[in-house]
Write an enzyme that holds these catalytic residues in place. Sequence first.
Site, PDB file in Angstrom:
ATOM      1  N   GLU A 148       0.853  -1.189   0.000  1.00 59.57           N
ATOM      2  CA  GLU A 148       0.000   0.000   0.000  1.00 59.57           C
ATOM      3  C   GLU A 148       0.891   1.242   0.000  1.00 59.57           C
ATOM      4  OE1 GLU A 148      -3.425  -0.235   2.405  1.00 59.57           O
ATOM      5  OE2 GLU A 148      -3.945   1.876   2.174  1.00 59.57           O
ATOM      6  N   ARG A 149       0.651   2.106  -0.960  1.00 60.19           N
ATOM      7  CA  ARG A 149       1.459   3.326  -1.129  1.00 60.19           C
ATOM      8  C   ARG A 149       2.937   3.000  -1.360  1.00 60.19           C
ATOM      9  NH1 ARG A 149      -2.984   5.886  -2.416  1.00 60.19           N
ATOM     10  NH2 ARG A 149      -4.518   5.880  -0.743  1.00 60.19           N
TER      11      ARG A 149
ATOM     12  N   ASN B 127      -3.444  -1.698   7.621  1.00 57.84           N
ATOM     13  CA  ASN B 127      -4.717  -2.266   7.169  1.00 57.84           C
ATOM     14  C   ASN B 127      -4.479  -3.772   7.175  1.00 57.84           C
ATOM     15  OD1 ASN B 127      -5.943   0.236   6.826  1.00 57.84           O
ATOM     16  ND2 ASN B 127      -5.173   0.430   4.739  1.00 57.84           N
TER      17      ASN B 127
ATOM     18  N   LYS C   5      -4.023  -0.246  13.881  1.00 56.45           N
ATOM     19  CA  LYS C   5      -4.901   0.784  13.322  1.00 56.45           C
ATOM     20  C   LYS C   5      -6.316   0.297  13.599  1.00 56.45           C
ATOM     21  CE  LYS C   5      -6.257   2.753   8.805  1.00 56.45           C
ATOM     22  NZ  LYS C   5      -5.848   2.910   7.382  1.00 56.45           N
TER      23      LYS C   5
ATOM     24  N   GLU D 266     -10.800   4.360   8.927  1.00 59.40           N
ATOM     25  CA  GLU D 266     -10.934   3.974   7.523  1.00 59.40           C
ATOM     26  C   GLU D 266     -11.419   2.531   7.374  1.00 59.40           C
ATOM     27  OE1 GLU D 266      -7.051   4.940   5.836  1.00 59.40           O
ATOM     28  OE2 GLU D 266      -7.726   6.993   5.490  1.00 59.40           O
TER      29      GLU D 266
ATOM     30  N   ARG E 197      -2.360   3.484  16.930  1.00 61.87           N
ATOM     31  CA  ARG E 197      -2.334   4.674  16.076  1.00 61.87           C
ATOM     32  C   ARG E 197      -3.473   5.644  16.394  1.00 61.87           C
ATOM     33  NH1 ARG E 197      -2.697   3.955  10.417  1.00 61.87           N
ATOM     34  NH2 ARG E 197      -0.972   5.254   9.762  1.00 61.87           N
TER      35      ARG E 197
ATOM     36  N   LYS F 152       0.754  10.666  13.515  1.00 58.70           N
ATOM     37  CA  LYS F 152       1.384  11.169  12.288  1.00 58.70           C
ATOM     38  C   LYS F 152       1.921  12.576  12.518  1.00 58.70           C
ATOM     39  CE  LYS F 152      -1.287   8.521   8.934  1.00 58.70           C
ATOM     40  NZ  LYS F 152      -1.965   8.485   7.632  1.00 58.70           N
TER      41      LYS F 152
ATOM     42  N   ASP G 291      -2.716  14.165   6.814  1.00 60.29           N
ATOM     43  CA  ASP G 291      -2.227  12.924   6.220  1.00 60.29           C
ATOM     44  C   ASP G 291      -0.992  13.138   5.351  1.00 60.29           C
ATOM     45  OD1 ASP G 291      -2.104  10.298   5.593  1.00 60.29           O
ATOM     46  OD2 ASP G 291      -3.755  10.303   4.164  1.00 60.29           O
TER      47      ASP G 291
ATOM     48  N   GLU H 199       5.045   9.325  13.796  1.00 61.87           N
ATOM     49  CA  GLU H 199       4.996   8.555  12.551  1.00 61.87           C
ATOM     50  C   GLU H 199       5.251   9.483  11.372  1.00 61.87           C
ATOM     51  OE1 GLU H 199       1.792   5.551  11.953  1.00 61.87           O
ATOM     52  OE2 GLU H 199       1.494   6.454   9.988  1.00 61.87           O
TER      53      GLU H 199
ATOM     54  N   GLU I 250       3.799   9.324  -0.677  1.00 63.54           N
ATOM     55  CA  GLU I 250       2.452   9.185  -1.231  1.00 63.54           C
ATOM     56  C   GLU I 250       1.942  10.473  -1.870  1.00 63.54           C
ATOM     57  OE1 GLU I 250      -0.329   7.904   1.743  1.00 63.54           O
ATOM     58  OE2 GLU I 250      -2.085   8.360   0.509  1.00 63.54           O
TER      59      GLU I 250
ATOM     60  N   HIS J 270      -4.160  18.617   0.390  1.00 64.76           N
ATOM     61  CA  HIS J 270      -5.072  17.568  -0.087  1.00 64.76           C
ATOM     62  C   HIS J 270      -5.837  17.990  -1.339  1.00 64.76           C
ATOM     63  CE1 HIS J 270      -7.252  13.849   0.078  1.00 64.76           C
ATOM     64  NE2 HIS J 270      -6.779  13.553   1.275  1.00 64.76           N
TER      65      HIS J 270
HETATM   66  O1  GCW Z   1      -2.162   8.074   4.114  1.00 67.63           O
HETATM   67  C1  GCW Z   1      -3.342   7.359   4.161  1.00 67.63           C
HETATM   68  C2  GCW Z   1      -3.208   6.425   3.034  1.00 67.63           C
HETATM   69  C3  GCW Z   1      -3.742   5.054   3.295  1.00 67.63           C
HETATM   70  C4  GCW Z   1      -3.215   4.585   4.646  1.00 67.63           C
HETATM   71  C5  GCW Z   1      -3.716   5.524   5.726  1.00 67.63           C
HETATM   72  C6  GCW Z   1      -3.144   5.193   7.091  1.00 67.63           C
HETATM   73  C7  GCW Z   1      -2.529   2.403   5.331  1.00 67.63           C
HETATM   74  O2  GCW Z   1      -3.793   6.988   1.895  1.00 67.63           O
HETATM   75  O3  GCW Z   1      -3.312   4.235   2.249  1.00 67.63           O
HETATM   76  O4  GCW Z   1      -3.560   3.264   4.936  1.00 67.63           O
HETATM   77  O5  GCW Z   1      -3.338   6.830   5.441  1.00 67.63           O
HETATM   78  O6  GCW Z   1      -2.151   5.802   7.455  1.00 67.63           O
HETATM   79  O7  GCW Z   1      -3.677   4.343   7.777  1.00 67.63           O
END
Ligand code: GCW
Length: 724
Positions: A185-186, A228, A305, A309, A342, A378, A383, A405, A411, A539
């Site tokens: 992912e990413r 995820n 997590k 989401e 998280r 984060k 994000d 983080e 990304e 964004h």
């Molecule tokens: O940055 C966003 C991303 C998702 C990511 C999410 C996260 C792993 O677009 O791909 O999922 O954050 O940090 O949980």
Amino acid sequence: MLLLAAWCVASASVRAQAALPDEDGYDLWLRYRLVSSPGRLAEYRRGIHAIAIDASTPLLQSAARELQLGLSGLLGRPVTVARNANAAGVVIVGTRRSAAIASLGLQADLERAGAEGYMVRTMMVRGRQAVVIAANSDAGVLYGAFAFLRHLQVQGSLASLREVSTPRIQRRILDHWDNLDRSVERGYAGLSLWAWDSLPAVRNPRYRDYARANASIGINGTVLTNVNANATVLTAPYLAKVAALAHEFRPWGIRVYLTARFSAPIDIGRLKTADPLDPSVRKWWKDKTDEVYRAIPDFGGWLVKANSEGQPGPQDYRRTHADGANMLADAVGPHGGIVMWRAFVYSNEVPVDRVRQAADEFVALDGKFRPNVMVQVKNGALDFQPREPFHPLFGAMPKTPLVLELQVTKEYLGQDTHLAFLGPLFEEVLDADTWRAGRGTTVARVVDGSVDRHRISGVAGVANIGTDRNWTGSQFNQANWYAYGRLAWDHQLPSWMIAGEWIRQTLSNDPQVLAPVSRMMLGSREALVNYMTPLGLHHIMAEGHHYGPGPWVTGLNRADWTSTYYHRADTIGIGFDRTATGSNAVAQYAGPVRDQFASRATVPDENLLWFHHVRWTDRLRSGRTLWDELVYRYSAGVDSVRGIKRTWEGLAGRIDGARYREMDAFLGIQVREAKWWRDASLAYFQTFSRQPFPAGYERPAHPLEYYQRLRCPADRTRPRCDGV
Ligand code: GCW
């Protein structure tokens, strides 16, 4: 005549440089080529003859092996392990317990080195000059060995070598967002390195090289799986595979961690619930954790997590994040493990302002977590944008150790192709002052635990690593992995120094390369901010893959996944009002920070539209109107990238052809795409501002509809955006 002479010199040097053999970047910064300065080479050859080390443990064996490999390469002759530490030119390596070190009177330096640090020093030993690498632990010795090699790679003087270093943060971790099907992912660097199909039988040598690279910059942990999460990794066959990886990494001081899917008791445990207060659920996690520790005795712990989401979590059972985290903490606690929980959460309901939500949910939980829980935050509240103000939680949870983080994989910053050296971004976050306990309560000091005297501390970087031969998709992206590790070890290192080290180790020690490439790297992130999201915009990337511009994205199921939600452009102005007249997210910061951001008079231009809705015609500090300033910044970003490309072209012949061409091609893409970003964004925002382009600026090459119609690839296996 003079001209002819100059021509001869020039062509001779081009010929000499043309001889540089092609490289593919696999060696990263552990590229132990013959020392290029004749003076230094002679000095090193005089001073270094053999290594004296009692390589009685796996970590010390790693140190011995790396020193042999590195010194032999750098000196261009074999350097072997000698038992006798009494000859001249010996590199004496060991912990304070080893006989060779114990007698040297190094107590003061070793005291400063702490549990994991090291000292490296040239000194007289029994009347002969020697190099001493000493530490209080085997891991410290390994870090010292790498520090010594780095010193030679950057061609530092041997005579004056004296370094004592200790990490400021204990858990220095890479988070892999790697799935069990090997997609990442990413990820923009190929597949996941973990070949689950062939594990545990096949031990790809790359696992060891991955661990070496991490150890060389002080990283000591790796979370193998995506946040995820997939509970399958917790089944017995997968735990055997995880144990095999842990076995490969252990001699390099790297511990393994996994992500825990909160619904695992249901997914793989046949329970009906995952309620963290349910005794059967608690027992399931305890038993599962015990099983993990039987397979991996030094397992680091869980990363989670939850309720974010679409991921399952304790709130599914009307429990809190603390209830969930504490259940897992109780399971790993007896084994010395930790839980990294998280704080990246935002509700499904789409509230007033997504950036408020983590603090709204977590501040009240401060003090409610077990001592072995860390909350992972984060760098910013949204994000991983090209620029965000620091996350308010860093100034709001004194009783909880917080893991910072960072996202190493870019990304939102041009992914594989765009050059954006993240050192300055990381540094900006670490140095940001939360003011929670007065001036100087920086994010770095909150995270390293010194402000609140926490017993545990941690930092996490979302990895940019994959199966690409160069590991990170582009040669320059290697520098971000490097910078992350160096700052995780010592958050006071300046970016320019980190960039310099990386360039010297990875590309060249030639001053004609060092100075221009440093400039390119150090200016690259600001250039990117300018051509993507200047003045605090955020964004406004295209939907889903987040690669190109998409400020027009609107009308999705979730408003807070759209661009219009964030920029709020209208005919009056642009920007998200996060002051008391808007979402009031600014109130989540400590007083002085809140006041600075809340006032138009004091908010930095860099964060202006993050906190304020500003009229198109308002004048900024530069004297330009907001609209003119936007045009100016977007254009400056494009100009910077053009300059970076020209600088690179001046280096042809000074870097091997293969890497030169690869970077050059990527910079070509970046020049085109920076202009695409500028043109598309300004064409769109102009429909609101209804202002002309100020004199002297290029107009967008196409009408807005053209950019809106472009369809961009979600991954690199398809051609890039046509028409850009
Ligand atoms: O940055 C966003 C991303 C998702 C990511 C999410 C996260 C792993 O677009 O791909 O999922 O954050 O940090 O949980």
